[in-house]
Design a protein around this motif. Sequence first.
Motif, PDB file in Angstrom:
ATOM      1  N   ILE A  69       1.071  -5.782  -1.658  1.00  0.00           N
ATOM      2  CA  ILE A  69       0.749  -5.396  -0.317  1.00  0.00           C
ATOM      3  C   ILE A  69       2.064  -4.774  -0.037  1.00  0.00           C
ATOM      4  O   ILE A  69       2.357  -3.316  -0.046  1.00  0.00           O
ATOM      5  CB  ILE A  69      -0.205  -5.720  -0.080  1.00  0.00           C
ATOM      6  CG1 ILE A  69      -1.913  -5.589  -0.285  1.00  0.00           C
ATOM      7  CG2 ILE A  69      -0.456  -4.879   1.420  1.00  0.00           C
ATOM      8  CD1 ILE A  69      -2.865  -6.510   0.637  1.00  0.00           C
ATOM      9  N   LYS A  99      -3.520  -1.505  -7.379  1.00  0.00           N
ATOM     10  CA  LYS A  99      -3.722  -0.726  -6.590  1.00  0.00           C
ATOM     11  C   LYS A  99      -4.008  -1.489  -5.798  1.00  0.00           C
ATOM     12  O   LYS A  99      -5.268  -0.849  -5.466  1.00  0.00           O
ATOM     13  CB  LYS A  99      -2.974   0.075  -6.371  1.00  0.00           C
ATOM     14  CG  LYS A  99      -2.394   1.113  -5.480  1.00  0.00           C
ATOM     15  CD  LYS A  99      -1.912   2.090  -5.730  1.00  0.00           C
ATOM     16  CE  LYS A  99      -1.149   2.603  -4.968  1.00  0.00           C
ATOM     17  NZ  LYS A  99      -0.540   4.580  -4.984  1.00  0.00           N
ATOM     18  N   PRO A 101      -6.389  -0.416  -2.027  1.00  0.00           N
ATOM     19  CA  PRO A 101      -6.835   0.654  -1.600  1.00  0.00           C
ATOM     20  C   PRO A 101      -6.455   1.509  -0.264  1.00  0.00           C
ATOM     21  O   PRO A 101      -5.710   0.435   0.266  1.00  0.00           O
ATOM     22  CB  PRO A 101      -8.233   0.616  -0.982  1.00  0.00           C
ATOM     23  CG  PRO A 101      -8.178  -1.555  -1.123  1.00  0.00           C
ATOM     24  CD  PRO A 101      -6.793  -1.576  -2.175  1.00  0.00           C
ATOM     25  N   GLU A 102      -6.471   1.775   0.540  1.00  0.00           N
ATOM     26  CA  GLU A 102      -6.216   3.207   1.396  1.00  0.00           C
ATOM     27  C   GLU A 102      -6.815   2.225   3.143  1.00  0.00           C
ATOM     28  O   GLU A 102      -6.451   2.195   3.996  1.00  0.00           O
ATOM     29  CB  GLU A 102      -6.762   4.640   1.751  1.00  0.00           C
ATOM     30  CG  GLU A 102      -5.711   5.743   0.766  1.00  0.00           C
ATOM     31  CD  GLU A 102      -3.989   4.999   0.585  1.00  0.00           C
ATOM     32  OE1 GLU A 102      -3.702   4.880   1.368  1.00  0.00           O
ATOM     33  OE2 GLU A 102      -3.662   5.428   0.097  1.00  0.00           O
ATOM     34  N   THR A 103      -8.000   1.353   2.636  1.00  0.00           N
ATOM     35  CA  THR A 103      -9.075   0.900   3.562  1.00  0.00           C
ATOM     36  C   THR A 103      -9.429   0.049   3.627  1.00  0.00           C
ATOM     37  O   THR A 103     -10.277  -0.101   1.961  1.00  0.00           O
ATOM     38  CB  THR A 103     -10.175   1.950   4.191  1.00  0.00           C
ATOM     39  OG1 THR A 103     -10.934   2.515   3.306  1.00  0.00           O
ATOM     40  CG2 THR A 103      -9.153   3.458   4.877  1.00  0.00           C
ATOM     41  N   VAL A 105      -8.184  -2.728   3.148  1.00  0.00           N
ATOM     42  CA  VAL A 105      -7.017  -3.275   2.755  1.00  0.00           C
ATOM     43  C   VAL A 105      -7.597  -5.497   2.695  1.00  0.00           C
ATOM     44  O   VAL A 105      -7.043  -6.345   1.379  1.00  0.00           O
ATOM     45  CB  VAL A 105      -5.787  -3.806   3.015  1.00  0.00           C
ATOM     46  CG1 VAL A 105      -5.063  -4.527   2.513  1.00  0.00           C
ATOM     47  CG2 VAL A 105      -5.221  -2.332   3.327  1.00  0.00           C
ATOM     48  N   TRP A 108     -10.490  -5.602   0.237  1.00  0.00           N
ATOM     49  CA  TRP A 108      -9.679  -6.370  -1.119  1.00  0.00           C
ATOM     50  C   TRP A 108      -9.045  -7.203  -1.681  1.00  0.00           C
ATOM     51  O   TRP A 108      -9.313  -7.902  -2.365  1.00  0.00           O
ATOM     52  CB  TRP A 108      -9.064  -4.827  -1.403  1.00  0.00           C
ATOM     53  CG  TRP A 108      -8.724  -4.968  -2.882  1.00  0.00           C
ATOM     54  CD1 TRP A 108      -9.556  -3.898  -3.736  1.00  0.00           C
ATOM     55  CD2 TRP A 108      -7.522  -5.158  -2.568  1.00  0.00           C
ATOM     56  NE1 TRP A 108      -8.538  -3.870  -5.091  1.00  0.00           N
ATOM     57  CE2 TRP A 108      -7.111  -4.374  -4.167  1.00  0.00           C
ATOM     58  CE3 TRP A 108      -5.994  -5.670  -2.235  1.00  0.00           C
ATOM     59  CZ2 TRP A 108      -5.906  -4.954  -4.766  1.00  0.00           C
ATOM     60  CZ3 TRP A 108      -4.920  -5.219  -3.155  1.00  0.00           C
ATOM     61  CH2 TRP A 108      -4.800  -4.963  -4.513  1.00  0.00           C
ATOM     62  N   GLN A 201      -4.533  -3.826  13.609  1.00  0.00           N
ATOM     63  CA  GLN A 201      -6.110  -2.966  13.272  1.00  0.00           C
ATOM     64  C   GLN A 201      -7.414  -3.834  12.478  1.00  0.00           C
ATOM     65  O   GLN A 201      -7.936  -3.434  12.300  1.00  0.00           O
ATOM     66  CB  GLN A 201      -4.801  -1.561  12.312  1.00  0.00           C
ATOM     67  CG  GLN A 201      -3.983  -2.670  11.131  1.00  0.00           C
ATOM     68  CD  GLN A 201      -3.961  -1.777  10.404  1.00  0.00           C
ATOM     69  OE1 GLN A 201      -5.207  -0.563   9.697  1.00  0.00           O
ATOM     70  NE2 GLN A 201      -2.783  -1.727   9.635  1.00  0.00           N
TER      71      GLN A 201
END
Length: 241
Positions: A69, A99, A101-103, A105, A108, A201
């Motif tokens: 990441i 890979k 993901p965008e959100t 994380v 995942w 975040q």
Amino acid sequence: MTQIALTSRIASYEASFASSIRALNLETVPRFITALSGGPDSTALACLADLYARSRGKDHMAVIVNHNIRRDATKEAVRVSQRMKNRAIACQILTIADKAPETGVQTWARDQRFDALTKLARQRGAVVLVAHHQADQAETVLMRLSHGSGVVGLAGMRGLTMRDAVLVARPLLDWQSSDLVDLLGLLSCDFEDDPSNKNIQFERVQMRGFLRDATASGLPMTNSALRLGGAMQALSDHLDT
């Protein structure tokens, strides 16, 4: 500190860990895999588990899951692995090919990590050890409380669970993070500082900051969360019975 005092303090931590393993009824397990991120908690667990395994003729391996990441993730994984090998602790790096993901994380990454660890554990017939401690448990209980969880959710993390037909143990749930850092100091063992632990975040980082501020204000929020989790575990067990 004299060598005798140093040895005595390390032996005290070893005895406490053996007690934690005994409380989880894992004394007869022949093989352990420690999920190693390189931070202080998992590094201390790897050291404790290896000391325990060596003293009892058991097999132990530390396993690093590299999610790729962060840009320097691979270098960090190699550095952590070498740190273990310098202590004669068997270590393996598992690299995730997918890979991120965008959100979502963290969710995942957690799922990918457990999939990799449990697959290896099934192959080796091992129990997976995870380094969650008291503060992690308090954070989990309060996060679930904020989401409106019921009895089962508010029970927090269990010391022993099953995932993908593999036992996953959390022998440090009654330990304080400060004890783990102290142990590493006694062993002269370095560790990594994961920048994601400062990324506000993430919900867990936000809850960690809340608990830190509450403690600074004199509010025993962590202890209250642990008591709530313990009560919900007892209630959940009673309802299951």
